[in-house]
Structures are given as structure tokens and as C-alpha cells.
Design a protein around this motif. Structure first.
Motif, PDB file in Angstrom:
ATOM      1  N   PRO A 180       0.833  -1.216   0.000  1.00 54.19           N
ATOM      2  CA  PRO A 180       0.000   0.000   0.000  1.00 54.19           C
ATOM      3  C   PRO A 180       0.862   1.257   0.000  1.00 54.19           C
ATOM      4  O   PRO A 180       1.974   1.263   0.527  1.00 54.19           O
ATOM      5  CB  PRO A 180      -0.802  -0.128   1.299  1.00 54.19           C
ATOM      6  N   GLU A 181       0.341   2.311  -0.603  1.00 53.59           N
ATOM      7  CA  GLU A 181       1.037   3.599  -0.605  1.00 53.59           C
ATOM      8  C   GLU A 181       0.888   4.224   0.778  1.00 53.59           C
ATOM      9  O   GLU A 181      -0.214   4.403   1.275  1.00 53.59           O
ATOM     10  CB  GLU A 181       0.436   4.514  -1.672  1.00 53.59           C
ATOM     11  N   ALA A 182       2.011   4.576   1.386  1.00 56.46           N
ATOM     12  CA  ALA A 182       1.982   5.132   2.742  1.00 56.46           C
ATOM     13  C   ALA A 182       1.482   6.571   2.729  1.00 56.46           C
ATOM     14  O   ALA A 182       1.734   7.318   1.784  1.00 56.46           O
ATOM     15  CB  ALA A 182       3.378   5.079   3.354  1.00 56.46           C
ATOM     16  N   PRO A 183       0.767   6.978   3.766  1.00 57.97           N
ATOM     17  CA  PRO A 183       0.300   8.366   3.872  1.00 57.97           C
ATOM     18  C   PRO A 183       1.443   9.284   4.333  1.00 57.97           C
ATOM     19  O   PRO A 183       1.538   9.656   5.506  1.00 57.97           O
ATOM     20  CB  PRO A 183      -0.813   8.273   4.921  1.00 57.97           C
ATOM     21  N   LEU A 184       2.304   9.642   3.416  1.00 59.38           N
ATOM     22  CA  LEU A 184       3.472  10.466   3.744  1.00 59.38           C
ATOM     23  C   LEU A 184       3.101  11.945   3.784  1.00 59.38           C
ATOM     24  O   LEU A 184       2.223  12.398   3.058  1.00 59.38           O
ATOM     25  CB  LEU A 184       4.578  10.250   2.707  1.00 59.38           C
ATOM     26  N   SER A 185       3.796  12.686   4.604  1.00 57.61           N
ATOM     27  CA  SER A 185       3.613  14.139   4.626  1.00 57.61           C
ATOM     28  C   SER A 185       4.245  14.735   3.379  1.00 57.61           C
ATOM     29  O   SER A 185       5.000  14.067   2.666  1.00 57.61           O
ATOM     30  CB  SER A 185       4.272  14.739   5.872  1.00 57.61           C
ATOM     31  N   ALA A 186       3.943  15.982   3.111  1.00 52.22           N
ATOM     32  CA  ALA A 186       4.502  16.648   1.935  1.00 52.22           C
ATOM     33  C   ALA A 186       6.028  16.662   1.992  1.00 52.22           C
ATOM     34  O   ALA A 186       6.714  16.431   0.975  1.00 52.22           O
ATOM     35  CB  ALA A 186       3.963  18.071   1.835  1.00 52.22           C
ATOM     36  N   ALA A 187       6.578  16.903   3.176  1.00 54.55           N
ATOM     37  CA  ALA A 187       8.036  16.937   3.331  1.00 54.55           C
ATOM     38  C   ALA A 187       8.642  15.556   3.106  1.00 54.55           C
ATOM     39  O   ALA A 187       9.703  15.425   2.477  1.00 54.55           O
ATOM     40  CB  ALA A 187       8.400  17.452   4.720  1.00 54.55           C
ATOM     41  N   ARG A 239       8.740   5.191  -9.559  1.00 53.75           N
ATOM     42  CA  ARG A 239       8.579   5.593  -8.156  1.00 53.75           C
ATOM     43  C   ARG A 239       8.638   7.111  -8.007  1.00 53.75           C
ATOM     44  O   ARG A 239       7.901   7.691  -7.192  1.00 53.75           O
ATOM     45  CB  ARG A 239       9.673   4.920  -7.303  1.00 53.75           C
ATOM     46  N   ILE A 240       9.467   7.760  -8.781  1.00 51.61           N
ATOM     47  CA  ILE A 240       9.522   9.220  -8.772  1.00 51.61           C
ATOM     48  C   ILE A 240       8.155   9.793  -9.141  1.00 51.61           C
ATOM     49  O   ILE A 240       7.654  10.730  -8.521  1.00 51.61           O
ATOM     50  CB  ILE A 240      10.606   9.738  -9.745  1.00 51.61           C
ATOM     51  N   GLU A 241       7.540   9.222 -10.169  1.00 55.41           N
ATOM     52  CA  GLU A 241       6.223   9.678 -10.607  1.00 55.41           C
ATOM     53  C   GLU A 241       5.189   9.489  -9.499  1.00 55.41           C
ATOM     54  O   GLU A 241       4.361  10.368  -9.245  1.00 55.41           O
ATOM     55  CB  GLU A 241       5.798   8.917 -11.858  1.00 55.41           C
ATOM     56  N   GLU A 242       5.225   8.337  -8.831  1.00 54.05           N
ATOM     57  CA  GLU A 242       4.262   8.051  -7.767  1.00 54.05           C
ATOM     58  C   GLU A 242       4.401   9.026  -6.597  1.00 54.05           C
ATOM     59  O   GLU A 242       3.418   9.361  -5.933  1.00 54.05           O
ATOM     60  CB  GLU A 242       4.451   6.614  -7.264  1.00 54.05           C
ATOM     61  N   LEU A 243       5.617   9.487  -6.370  1.00 46.63           N
ATOM     62  CA  LEU A 243       5.876  10.414  -5.271  1.00 46.63           C
ATOM     63  C   LEU A 243       5.664  11.869  -5.681  1.00 46.63           C
ATOM     64  O   LEU A 243       5.820  12.779  -4.862  1.00 46.63           O
ATOM     65  CB  LEU A 243       7.308  10.227  -4.750  1.00 46.63           C
TER      66      LEU A 243
END
Length: 206
Positions: free
Chosen positions: A32-39, A95-99
Motif C-alpha cells: 500500500p502507498e503510505a500516507p506520507l507528509s509533503a516533506a 517511483r519518482i512519478e508516484e511520489l
């Protein structure tokens, strides 16, 4: 001669401007994609950009080494390793695109520099050529290990990509040793580490 030049130039264009293909499943795809903060997303994206630059350089390096290698067996091994590195190029790009990040604006510069190093390494002879490859892969493996500790703890998808890349780099270094890689002098290893440090610190931002 002209045909070979066209083929090599096509490799450059495909690496720099086309979406890299992948045959193997992208590591961590099912996580699953983790709920990362903007930073955190920005930081992870920058680290993956650095890794993508490393794969750009790997493509150029293997290409340059294969172009000037005189041993057919070694040349074939270099070309095969280059094809395997294309998978890493694809994984990091996705992965760059996903982030929500972007690739380095200096990719043509990185490519040109690595290609030049590869051409010179190939001209030095089989043992030194393979020695340069083995040392490069060892340093990349150590660099990826560092990234595993710097990526956000929750970003398991990026971590999965980096872990698999690290395993593959070790295989390429082992391959070079099996084929007769010579141990590089200490000052050369140090110079390689310094050059890599400049590249990675710049690519993190650009």
C-alpha cells in the motif's frame, strides 16, 4: 561502422528521453502507498531521483565499457548487465512519478560524464575495465544501503525498490570478479567516491 554509431546514439536517446521498459515486476508493487507528509514525499522523491541518476550513469558506463572492450565474453557480460540495469531505471522512474517528483535536469550531463569514464575504462584493458565495474557496483551498493536508512520509515514501496536494486548491484560486482576484475588502487577508489558524492548531492536538488 555507421550502423554501430547509430545504434549507440539510439541507446543514448532512449535512456535520456524515453520511458524505460521493465520485464520484471516492480518491487513493492503490491504494497500500500503510505500516507506520507509533503516533506516526506519531497525527500523520498529526491532520494529516488538520485537513484535514477545513478541508473542513468550505469547505462552510460556499461555502454562506454562495452564499446571499447576487446574481449567478446566480457563485452557480452557488460551488455547483459546494462540490460538488467534498465529495470532499475524503470523502477526508479515510476517511483519518482508516484511520489510526485521529477527526474534530474542534468541527466544529459551525468550521461556524458559516465560514458566518458566507461570508454576510458574499456581502453585500459579487460582486468582494469572489470575492476572499475566491480568497484562502481560496490560503491553503489553502499550508497543504496545508506538510502535505506534515510528513506521515510513508512515508505515501504521505495524501500522495496532500493533493496532489490542493492541485491542486483552485488550480483554485477560478483560477476566482474568472476570474470577477472583487478583491484583498483586506493587513490582511484577515493576519487570515484568523491565524484559520486558530488553527483548525489547535486542530483538531490537538481
Amino acid at each position: 561502422m555507421i550502423d554501430n554509431a547509430v545504434i549507440e546514439f539510439d541507446k543514448v536517446l532512449r535512456t535520456l528521453f524515453c520511458r524505460a521498459p521493465t520485464i520484471r515486476e516492480v518491487p513493492g508493487r503490491g504494497l500500500p502507498e503510505a500516507p506520507l507528509s509533503a516533506a516526506e514525499k519531497k525527500h523520498a522523491g529526491a532520494l529516488m531521483r538520485v537513484n535514477h541518476v545513478g541508473e542513468i550513469c550505469a547505462q552510460a558506463l556499461y555502454q562506454g565499457q562495452a564499446m571499447t572492450c576487446r574481449n567478446p565474453e566480457v563485452r557480452q557480460a557488460l551488455e547483459q548487465a546494462g540490460r538488467e540495469e534498465t529495470e532499475h531505471l524503470a523502477w526508479t522512474e515510476r517511483r519518482i512519478e508516484e511520489l510526485g517528483g521529477r527526474k534530474s535536469r542534468l541527466n544529459p550531463v551525468w550521461y556524458a560524464g559516465a560514458l566518458s569514464f566507461g570508454v576510458v575504462a574499456g581502453k585500459l584493458g579487460e582486468g582494469w575495465n572489470l575492476g572499475f565495474l566491480a568497484e562502481t557496483e560496490r560503491q553503489v551498493e553502499a550508497h543504496l544501503d545508506g538510502h535505506l536508512s534515510r528513506l521515510p520509515e513508512a515508505d515501504t514501496r521505495s524501500q522495496a525498490v532500493v533493496r532489490q536494486m542493492k541485491l542486483d548491484e552485488k550480483e554485477h560486482a560478483d560477476m566482474a570478479v568472476r570474470l577477472g576484475a583487478r583491484e583498483l588502487p586506493g587513490p582511484v577508489k577515493t576519487a570515484m567516491r568523491l565524484a559520486a558524492r558530488v553527483m548525489t548531492s547535486t542530483a538531490y536538488y537538481l
